[in-house]
Design a protein around this motif. Structure first.
Motif, PDB file in Angstrom:
ATOM      1  N   LEU A  21      -0.050  -0.568   8.533  1.00 47.40           N
ATOM      2  CA  LEU A  21      -1.164  -1.161   7.319  1.00 47.40           C
ATOM      3  C   LEU A  21      -1.104  -2.641   7.327  1.00 47.40           C
ATOM      4  CD1 LEU A  21      -2.495  -0.333   4.287  1.00 47.40           C
ATOM      5  CD2 LEU A  21       0.421  -0.793   3.635  1.00 47.40           C
ATOM      6  N   LEU A  22      -2.957  -2.609   7.060  1.00 46.25           N
ATOM      7  CA  LEU A  22      -3.573  -3.579   7.679  1.00 46.25           C
ATOM      8  C   LEU A  22      -4.131  -4.139   5.474  1.00 46.25           C
ATOM      9  CD1 LEU A  22      -5.386  -2.832  10.517  1.00 46.25           C
ATOM     10  CD2 LEU A  22      -3.894  -4.590  10.297  1.00 46.25           C
ATOM     11  N   LEU A  23      -3.821  -5.159   5.577  1.00 47.78           N
ATOM     12  CA  LEU A  23      -4.089  -5.564   4.377  1.00 47.78           C
ATOM     13  C   LEU A  23      -5.401  -6.830   4.406  1.00 47.78           C
ATOM     14  CD1 LEU A  23      -0.640  -5.497   2.417  1.00 47.78           C
ATOM     15  CD2 LEU A  23      -2.416  -4.074   1.985  1.00 47.78           C
ATOM     16  N   THR A  24      -6.503  -6.674   3.033  1.00 46.41           N
ATOM     17  CA  THR A  24      -6.861  -7.943   3.288  1.00 46.41           C
ATOM     18  C   THR A  24      -7.031  -8.084   1.796  1.00 46.41           C
ATOM     19  OG1 THR A  24      -8.604  -6.652   1.543  1.00 46.41           O
ATOM     20  CG2 THR A  24      -8.974  -6.556   4.412  1.00 46.41           C
ATOM     21  N   HIS A  25      -7.820  -9.247   1.062  1.00 50.24           N
ATOM     22  CA  HIS A  25      -7.166 -10.061   0.247  1.00 50.24           C
ATOM     23  C   HIS A  25      -9.016  -9.790  -0.959  1.00 50.24           C
ATOM     24  CE1 HIS A  25     -11.574 -12.859   0.579  1.00 50.24           C
ATOM     25  NE2 HIS A  25     -10.019 -13.337   2.251  1.00 50.24           N
ATOM     26  N   GLN A  26      -8.358  -9.714  -1.717  1.00 53.57           N
ATOM     27  CA  GLN A  26      -9.229  -8.774  -2.628  1.00 53.57           C
ATOM     28  C   GLN A  26     -10.274  -9.621  -2.894  1.00 53.57           C
ATOM     29  OE1 GLN A  26      -7.583 -10.849  -6.475  1.00 53.57           O
ATOM     30  NE2 GLN A  26      -7.494 -12.590  -6.566  1.00 53.57           N
ATOM     31  N   PHE A  78       4.713  -0.758   9.551  1.00 53.21           N
ATOM     32  CA  PHE A  78       4.014  -2.178   9.680  1.00 53.21           C
ATOM     33  C   PHE A  78       3.533  -2.338   9.313  1.00 53.21           C
ATOM     34  CE2 PHE A  78       2.773  -5.487  12.936  1.00 53.21           C
ATOM     35  CZ  PHE A  78       4.271  -6.790  13.135  1.00 53.21           C
ATOM     36  N   ILE A  79       3.665  -3.517   8.428  1.00 59.89           N
ATOM     37  CA  ILE A  79       2.516  -4.324   7.528  1.00 59.89           C
ATOM     38  C   ILE A  79       2.278  -5.224   7.895  1.00 59.89           C
ATOM     39  CG2 ILE A  79       1.758  -4.660   4.895  1.00 59.89           C
ATOM     40  CD1 ILE A  79       4.151  -2.883   3.818  1.00 59.89           C
ATOM     41  N   VAL A  80       0.807  -5.737   7.628  1.00 57.25           N
ATOM     42  CA  VAL A  80       0.422  -7.390   8.737  1.00 57.25           C
ATOM     43  C   VAL A  80      -1.440  -7.307   7.273  1.00 57.25           C
ATOM     44  CG1 VAL A  80      -1.301  -7.631  10.559  1.00 57.25           C
ATOM     45  CG2 VAL A  80       0.341  -6.156  11.130  1.00 57.25           C
TER      46      VAL A  80
END
Lengths: 319, 319
Positions: A21-26, A78-80
């Protein structure tokens, strides 16, 4: 505290992991989106499951990076987080994910080390440049779609190669990406040349209200609630207004006063070589950098303008 | 007709010649000035006499390229025009020099071949890039001053790497120049971030007068003599206004009408993918390119606006 890792280690991790999972900022920008989708495309090309999550809807103008990339539903293993300097910047996703972020790939010197592992290159203009090096280390074959994501991150975070962070290495990486057929003309027009009607309406009201002091060395631009309502401007229509007053010839200190619905004024101060924005804002309980700083004031608009002008003339020599 | 030569031949010529005069085009921009001063500095470093002439005064913002380069008085024995597509563009210097120009170094496909020898690279974004290759061929040791001239030519002619002409080679050459300590932050701020007070005054009047038609697909921005007088704008304050209407979201055709003192309107038409600016202007006796064209109209402002809107709705499908 995060464990600091290098590019090769991050590449090895991503190669070994599955269901990523790929996370971006708000309030996502071109760099966080470009970084996340470049990685997502690369991981999928390796046969892995991967998806991007963002607490906010991704603005339409970034659609070209998302196309032909259907979302995948899976329980992440796995979270990035990419280009996310602080867990708070995950916004609505903070509660769900912030405690279990395995890897953060970032370029902010201010990174708060909330992830287990951190690949940080504070000397890079964009997080997408760090991602690019990771993908190279992973021997990912680059294609137009990945290259457009990286290019977008670089171009947006450097103001189209205008800011001081756009060094020679930045230009060379952009050039490398362009060899893959990046539609840079379309991308830069979309990122830098399109203004909403509401933004134009707001800009003309703000410009009309601009006031000059100290023989034109101070320019103050109020943005009132009335202006925002009349122009129909939304939050993203207000990006990039703060630099305008300082861009006027002869202006040493440019001030933007944005009225909040609660009557408070959020104040941005921008300076050139002649004045220290941070010193000005510190006087009023705020802070920031030498060229860009901020503070808040309450009271009437006229009082807020007076306070700013008085503070600036007191703090800045020979203005 | 000119004899077309390659980079090596141009380099050999410049190496062999003495007392070299370099000519720029009128209303000089960053590329013609950067090209001329890069060459001038290089030739002087070789021990030759060289100077730059321009029919117009060189605007103050380019001062950093001219500094510490006192002018030299001599009778020229070899005359080079840089970035000058047509002898007419020499302006006031045409009569004196146009018949005796030995070499032209240019990147305009439209070059009219007025010089004896022509080094033309129509695929290059800037004349400064052609000059850079000549200096490399001459084995000139580059320094910060020369590199800043070349960088300026590249940056200004590509809109700070935003236009479609800024390809990978362009970025790489800029990066090479940056290795010599180019103050690119200062240069790009000076070129792209500074607006005169008069320009801001004019812009806010022009924006306030903007009218929309065809459901927001046509934007018309009149710039009247009154606006120009009230804002105190000079000719160089009016550069770059024509693209503004088309930059608004949803606008297919952006029109700028500039009133001339004789009552005529000089009209600029800019389009995106959906419309052909040249086809529109051709209907009214003008012409140009697909994305940018122009024409003239006489009569009242309202009539001129009506004529433009009617022509556009007739020429552009499904607007």
């Amino acid at each position: 505290m995060s464990r600091m890792i290098d590019t090769a280690t991050a590449a090895a991790m991503l190669t070994a992991e599955e269901d990523i999972l790929l996370l971006t900022h708000q309030y996502p920008d071109g760099d966080t989106i470009g970084s996340a989708f470049a990685l997502c495309r690369a991981l999928r090309a390796m046969g892995k499951r991967a998806r991007v999550e963002c607490t906010d809807e991704i603005p339409e103008k970034y659609d070209y990076m998302l196309s032909e990339l259907p979302t995948e539903d899976f329980e992440p293993r796995f979270i990035v987080a990419v280009d996310v300097a602080d867990r708070k910047l995950l916004g609505g996703l903070e509660e769900r994910y912030a405690d279990r972020i395995d890897l953060c790939i970032d370029h902010h010197g201010s990174n708060t080390e909330y992830a287990d592992y951190l690949l940080l290159r504070a000397d890079y203009a964009a997080a997408a440049m760090v991602v690019c090096e990771v993908l190279r280390e992973m021997n990912i074959p680059f294609d137009q779609a990945i290259a457009e994501c990286i290019y977008t991150g670089i171009s947006t975070d450097t103001g189209c190669f205008k800011y001081s962070n756009a060094d020679a290495y930045t230009h060379r990486m952009a050039a490398d990406m362009m060899e893959y057929g990046v539609r840079y003309d379309m991308i830069n027009r979309t990122m830098f040349d399109v203004k909403s009607r509401a933004r134009v309406e707001l800009e003309r009201r703000a410009l009309a209200g601009m006031r000059f002091f100290a023989d034109g060395k101070i320019a103050v631009m109020p943005i009132t609630c009335a202006m925002i309502t009349e122009s129909g401007a939304a939050e993203n229509d207000m990006e990039g207004l703060a630099p305008l007053p300082r861009q006027i010839e002869g202006v040493w200190v440019g001030v933007t006063l944005r009225e909040k619905p609660n009557g408070e004024f959020k104040i941005s101060v921008r300076t050139g070589n002649h004045a220290d924005a941070s010193a000005i804002c510190k006087e009023l309980g705020g802070g920031g950098h030498v060229r860009a700083a901020g503070c808040s004031l309450t009271g009437s608009l006229d009082n807020a303008v007076d306070t700013m002008v008085q503070t600036i003339t007191r703090v800045v020599d020979s203005i």
